[in-house]
Design a protein around this motif. Structure first.
Motif, PDB file in Angstrom:
ATOM      1  N   ALA A 125      -4.713   3.298  -0.540  1.00 45.42           N
ATOM      2  CA  ALA A 125      -3.565   2.770   0.529  1.00 45.42           C
ATOM      3  C   ALA A 125      -2.493   3.050  -0.196  1.00 45.42           C
ATOM      4  O   ALA A 125      -1.404   3.436   0.483  1.00 45.42           O
ATOM      5  N   ILE A 126      -2.114   2.866  -1.499  1.00 41.78           N
ATOM      6  CA  ILE A 126      -0.904   3.095  -2.218  1.00 41.78           C
ATOM      7  C   ILE A 126      -0.452   4.821  -1.684  1.00 41.78           C
ATOM      8  O   ILE A 126       0.629   5.271  -1.735  1.00 41.78           O
ATOM      9  N   TRP A 127      -1.369   5.631  -2.155  1.00 43.50           N
ATOM     10  CA  TRP A 127      -1.220   7.142  -1.750  1.00 43.50           C
ATOM     11  C   TRP A 127      -0.716   7.513  -0.463  1.00 43.50           C
ATOM     12  O   TRP A 127       0.218   7.855  -0.315  1.00 43.50           O
ATOM     13  N   THR A 128      -1.463   6.582   0.605  1.00 47.86           N
ATOM     14  CA  THR A 128      -1.090   6.989   1.816  1.00 47.86           C
ATOM     15  C   THR A 128       0.314   6.372   2.381  1.00 47.86           C
ATOM     16  O   THR A 128       1.154   6.974   2.882  1.00 47.86           O
ATOM     17  N   ALA A 129       0.687   5.425   1.574  1.00 51.32           N
ATOM     18  CA  ALA A 129       1.776   4.959   1.962  1.00 51.32           C
ATOM     19  C   ALA A 129       3.036   5.666   1.121  1.00 51.32           C
ATOM     20  O   ALA A 129       4.144   5.929   1.767  1.00 51.32           O
ATOM     21  N   VAL A 130       2.677   6.355  -0.099  1.00 48.65           N
ATOM     22  CA  VAL A 130       3.618   6.893  -0.781  1.00 48.65           C
ATOM     23  C   VAL A 130       3.747   8.317   0.000  1.00 48.65           C
ATOM     24  O   VAL A 130       4.940   8.802   0.046  1.00 48.65           O
ATOM     25  N   ALA A 131       2.586   8.911   0.363  1.00 50.63           N
ATOM     26  CA  ALA A 131       2.766  10.168   1.118  1.00 50.63           C
ATOM     27  C   ALA A 131       3.531  10.064   2.455  1.00 50.63           C
ATOM     28  O   ALA A 131       3.805  11.102   3.057  1.00 50.63           O
ATOM     29  N   ALA A 132       3.742   8.594   3.242  1.00 57.96           N
ATOM     30  CA  ALA A 132       4.658   8.728   4.188  1.00 57.96           C
ATOM     31  C   ALA A 132       6.032   8.570   4.248  1.00 57.96           C
ATOM     32  O   ALA A 132       6.618   8.742   5.189  1.00 57.96           O
ATOM     33  N   ILE A 133       6.483   8.421   2.698  1.00 59.16           N
ATOM     34  CA  ILE A 133       7.869   8.281   2.461  1.00 59.16           C
ATOM     35  C   ILE A 133       8.311  10.007   2.987  1.00 59.16           C
ATOM     36  O   ILE A 133       7.924  10.955   2.365  1.00 59.16           O
ATOM     37  N   SER A 134       9.429  10.326   3.866  1.00 58.65           N
ATOM     38  CA  SER A 134       9.732  11.395   4.262  1.00 58.65           C
ATOM     39  C   SER A 134      10.089  12.316   3.248  1.00 58.65           C
ATOM     40  O   SER A 134       9.441  13.532   3.366  1.00 58.65           O
ATOM     41  N   PRO A 135      10.934  12.291   2.184  1.00 60.01           N
ATOM     42  CA  PRO A 135      11.112  13.313   1.277  1.00 60.01           C
ATOM     43  C   PRO A 135       9.610  13.470   0.612  1.00 60.01           C
ATOM     44  O   PRO A 135       9.621  14.642  -0.006  1.00 60.01           O
ATOM     45  N   ILE A 136       9.003  12.706   0.207  1.00 61.16           N
ATOM     46  CA  ILE A 136       7.681  12.895  -0.509  1.00 61.16           C
ATOM     47  C   ILE A 136       6.765  13.647   0.445  1.00 61.16           C
ATOM     48  O   ILE A 136       6.285  14.489  -0.174  1.00 61.16           O
TER      49      ILE A 136
END
Length: 145
Positions: A125-136
């Motif tokens: 879930a942390i990966w999917t949340a991090v990957a949802a941050i626009s610049p990332i």
């Protein structure tokens, strides 16, 4: 056979090849789960030299399933930006975590632990949340293209 026919037959192979990192990482997780309790405990002091705050390998579940979610995201490609696909990624990682814990029940000195599955799901879930941050997300799509 026309050249367009050859190209259309290659695309499914290319899509399948994108999942090779996920399959390889699943094999790494499986191999680590195959280690007995004594073998795992023997390598803990090595990691504690670099990370003195480590008391056990619970962090390994977060990291392993963070990476697994990342590799599944890579396999799926741009479609992984959809919210429901992110949920599927987390669920797939959780399902693999359950099978991993079941596998551990057959390994000496190891036993299944629902807390480990929880940590697996949190890592994914942390990966999917991090990957949802626009610049990332933009950077990840450049890398993963």
């Amino acid at each position: 056979m026309k050249q367009t026919d050859l190209v259309s037959k290659r695309i499914p192979c290319r899509r399948l090849l994108r999942f090779v990192p996920a399959i390889a990482w699943m094999a790494v997780i499986y191999l680590l789960s195959s280690r007995t309790g004594d073998e795992i405990n023997a390598i803990l002091p090595f990691f504690q030299k670099f990370f003195p705050f480590m008391e056990d390998f619970n962090w390994g579940h977060f990291v392993s399933y963070f990476i697994l979610a990342m590799t599944i995201d890579f396999g799926i490609g741009a479609r992984a930006d959809r919210f429901w696909v992110k949920i599927v990624i987390v669920l797939l990682c959780g399902l693999y975590g359950v099978t991993d814990e079941y596998h551990q029940s057959f390994v000496g000195g190891r036993m299944p632990d629902p807390i480990d599955v929880r940590n697996d799901i949190i890592g994914a879930a942390i990966w999917t949340a991090v990957a949802a941050i626009s610049p990332i997300r933009a950077l990840w799509r450049k890398i993963a293209s």
